[in-house]
Write an enzyme that holds these catalytic residues in place. Structure first.
Site, short mmCIF file in Angstrom:
data_model
loop_
_atom_site.label_atom_id
_atom_site.label_comp_id
_atom_site.label_asym_id
_atom_site.label_seq_id
_atom_site.Cartn_x
_atom_site.Cartn_y
_atom_site.Cartn_z
N LYS A 1 79.09 43.42 11.77
CA LYS A 1 79.44 42.84 10.48
C LYS A 1 79.43 43.92 9.40
O LYS A 1 78.69 44.89 9.50
CB LYS A 1 78.47 41.72 10.10
CG LYS A 1 78.49 40.54 11.07
CD LYS A 1 77.44 39.50 10.74
CE LYS A 1 77.47 38.35 11.73
NZ LYS A 1 76.41 37.36 11.46
N ARG B 1 64.38 32.51 7.39
CA ARG B 1 64.03 33.92 7.46
C ARG B 1 62.65 34.18 6.89
O ARG B 1 62.23 33.55 5.92
CB ARG B 1 65.03 34.77 6.67
CG ARG B 1 66.23 35.24 7.45
CD ARG B 1 67.21 34.16 7.70
NE ARG B 1 68.44 34.68 8.30
CZ ARG B 1 69.30 33.91 8.93
NH1 ARG B 1 69.07 32.62 9.03
NH2 ARG B 1 70.39 34.43 9.45
N LEU B 2 61.97 35.13 7.51
CA LEU B 2 60.77 35.73 6.93
C LEU B 2 61.01 37.22 6.85
O LEU B 2 61.67 37.79 7.71
CB LEU B 2 59.53 35.47 7.78
CG LEU B 2 58.98 34.05 7.81
CD1 LEU B 2 57.78 33.99 8.75
CD2 LEU B 2 58.55 33.62 6.42
N ASP C 1 55.26 77.34 0.19
CA ASP C 1 55.45 78.48 -0.70
C ASP C 1 55.72 79.76 0.09
O ASP C 1 56.57 80.57 -0.29
CB ASP C 1 54.21 78.66 -1.57
CG ASP C 1 54.37 79.82 -2.54
OD1 ASP C 1 55.33 79.79 -3.35
OD2 ASP C 1 53.55 80.75 -2.50
#
Length: 499
Positions: A111, A213-214, A469
């Site tokens: 999708k 949904r969760l 560094d």
């Protein structure tokens, strides 16, 4: 994550979707999908992913091989210049390449997610529809939704009904398609097109009644609705040693507090509700798809039926030891504590390019510096003139541990009895390739009234920064520091700890 996923699946979840931010930047993502795939024996049917597609094509074959079944790609425009304007980066071709690769792989569903914004990309809707004529994927037009930081304005939203009328004007034979159970999209087909399209009408025609949904955020919070600012922490339960039954009870309470529907457009909370990049992508991290007899709406209970405060599982200022009752910074009073032997070990890692790794692990030339410019590039010469990188970083880490109370305002000055620091170059092999890094580990001990976790963390941080560094002339912007954490602790009232 795997423990929670197992609990969700054993409780009836049949689909797990990994989102982000961007899931493909997660180290070990291929192995994670493989581990989730092992949950099929408990009833898991599909594993999905929502991705921006920028770096997906390199990993997609392995992801599918390890169990990925569904893919959603986010692409809001077909114009490469507009793409760079929206995303602040190049990569339009990479997304289309990922789409073509996905269509060539044995995925159950592909999708394309398109967030439609008026006067930005709504004129491209018919162009996206044209893409589905010869390609078997679904375009999903998503209504612009309000979240912190996305400059929400009702005037920017284009309702799905308006988009459908535009499509119907060109394709009058468009037909309604059957939707999957609990699907968030309303699907449509055009006869003669290999693909399809749909609308996620979160704002104009919400689907709350069928939503099951969760979402589990990256920091372990459960959200039962994207538009609900409330979150319930499973991370705190896990860290406190909760049993599976206690975690499931916490999840159940969160689901019971799911509202019948979200507020109207004018009343949605865009101030305290976290932006999508901190929640888990445009869709969800764990979409809960229960069998028909276990839909989430069966668990909905009116809020007034729940005991007050049942679901508020957050840490508050009152529990932060470095804040007083007024919320002001305050050093912890340890005058009544007894001095005991305390120790802490921390670790962290800096990822470096291959050239820098070989420089660090090669023998160091002790003489003839004057000839370096003729035999090596300027960056290597500059890095070597700074001396042995790991030795300097080790000394810097030791000094950093001793200066912790100077650097961190509310840390107690401690008389340290031991500081051991090691920096070990490592090559890590994974499914996504080979990475070069340096692991810094620091162990600090003292006889005192408070612990030395901060001293160990500071040592690791300063040591890794020193490596940066020392190597910046060679590695430049290609280095990355991460994974700094306490791995072991002993002594004190809270007892011993091992990660």
């Amino acid at each position: 994550m795997l423990r929670l996923a197992t609990l969700f699946v054993k409780s009836g979840v049949t689909k797990i979707r990994l989102t982000g931010g961007e899931p493909t930047v997660r180290k070990g993502i291929v192995d994670i999908v493989g581990s989730l795939n092992k949950l099929r024996r408990y009833g898991l049917k599909s594993i999905g992913m929502t991705s921006n597609g920028l770096a997906l094509h390199r990993r997609l074959p392995l992801l599918v091989e390890n169990g990925l079944t569904h893919l959603n790609l986010s692409l809001d425009t077909l114009d490469p210049f507009k793409f760079e304007l929206i995303t602040r980066r190049r990569g339009h071709d990479a997304v289309l390449k990922a789409l073509d690769m996905a269509l060539a792989l044995p995925l159950a569903s592909v999708k394309l997610n398109v967030v439609v914004i008026k006067n930005l990309n709504d004129s491209e809707v018919l162009d996206f529809i044209d893409m589905t004529k010869d390609k078997p994927f679904s375009v999903r037009f998503i209504e612009f939704m309000p979240f912190t930081g996305n400059k929400w304005d009702k005037k920017k939203m284009v309702e799905s009904s308006e988009l459908l009328e535009r499509i119907r004007a060109r394709h009058p034979n468009v037909q309604r398609a059957s939707d999957e159970l609990n699907d968030t999209a309303r699907s449509w087909i055009i006869p003669g097109h290999e693909g399809s399209f749909g609308f996620i009408s979160s704002m104009s025609d919400h689907f709350c009644a069928s939503c099951n949904r969760l979402r589990l955020t990256a920091d372990g919070q459960v959200k039962v609705c994207l538009f609900d600012a409330n979150e319930v922490s499973l991370r705190d339960k896990l860290r406190a040693g909760a049993s599976d039954e206690e975690i499931l009870e916490t999840i159940g309470r969160a689901v019971a507090d799911k509202q019948e529907k979200h507020a109207g457009m004018e009343d949605i909370d865009v101030v305290t509700n976290r932006p999508m990049i901190l929640i888990g992508g445009r869709t969800r991290l764990f979409p809960l798809a229960r069998p028909p007899s276990q839909h989430i709406h069966a668990y909905m209970i009116p809020t007034h039926a729940l005991p007050a405060g049942t679901l508020r599982l957050y840490n508050t200022a009152a529990h932060l030891t470095h804040l007083d009752e007024h919320g002001r910074a305050s050093m912890v009073d340890v005058s009544n504590k007894e001095a005991t032997r305390r120790s802490a070990t921390a670790s962290g890692r800096i990822f470096i390019p291959k050239a820098a790794y070989h420089l660090v692990t090669s023998s160091y030339p002790l003489e003839e510096h004057s000839r370096e410019q003729n035999t090596e590039n300027v960056g290597v010469a500059k890095a070597r003139r700074k001396g042995n990188a790991l030795t300097v970083a080790q000394l810097a880490a030791i000094m950093g541990a001793k200066q912790t109370s100077t650097l961190i305002p509310l840390c107690h000055p401690l008389s340290l009895s031991k500081i051991n620091v090691s920096l070990v170059p490592e090559v890590i092999e994974s499914a996504s390739g080979r990475t070069h890094s340096i692991l810094c580990t620091a162990t600090v001990a003292c006889e005192g009234k408070t612990g030395v976790e901060m001293e160990a963390l500071t040592a690791v941080s300063v040591g890794l920064l020193t490596v940066w560094d020392m190597l910046k002339a060679v590695a430049g912007k290609d280095m990355e520091i991460g994974g700094i954490m306490v791995t072991d602790k002993s002594g004190g009232r809270s007892g011993d700890f091992h990660r």
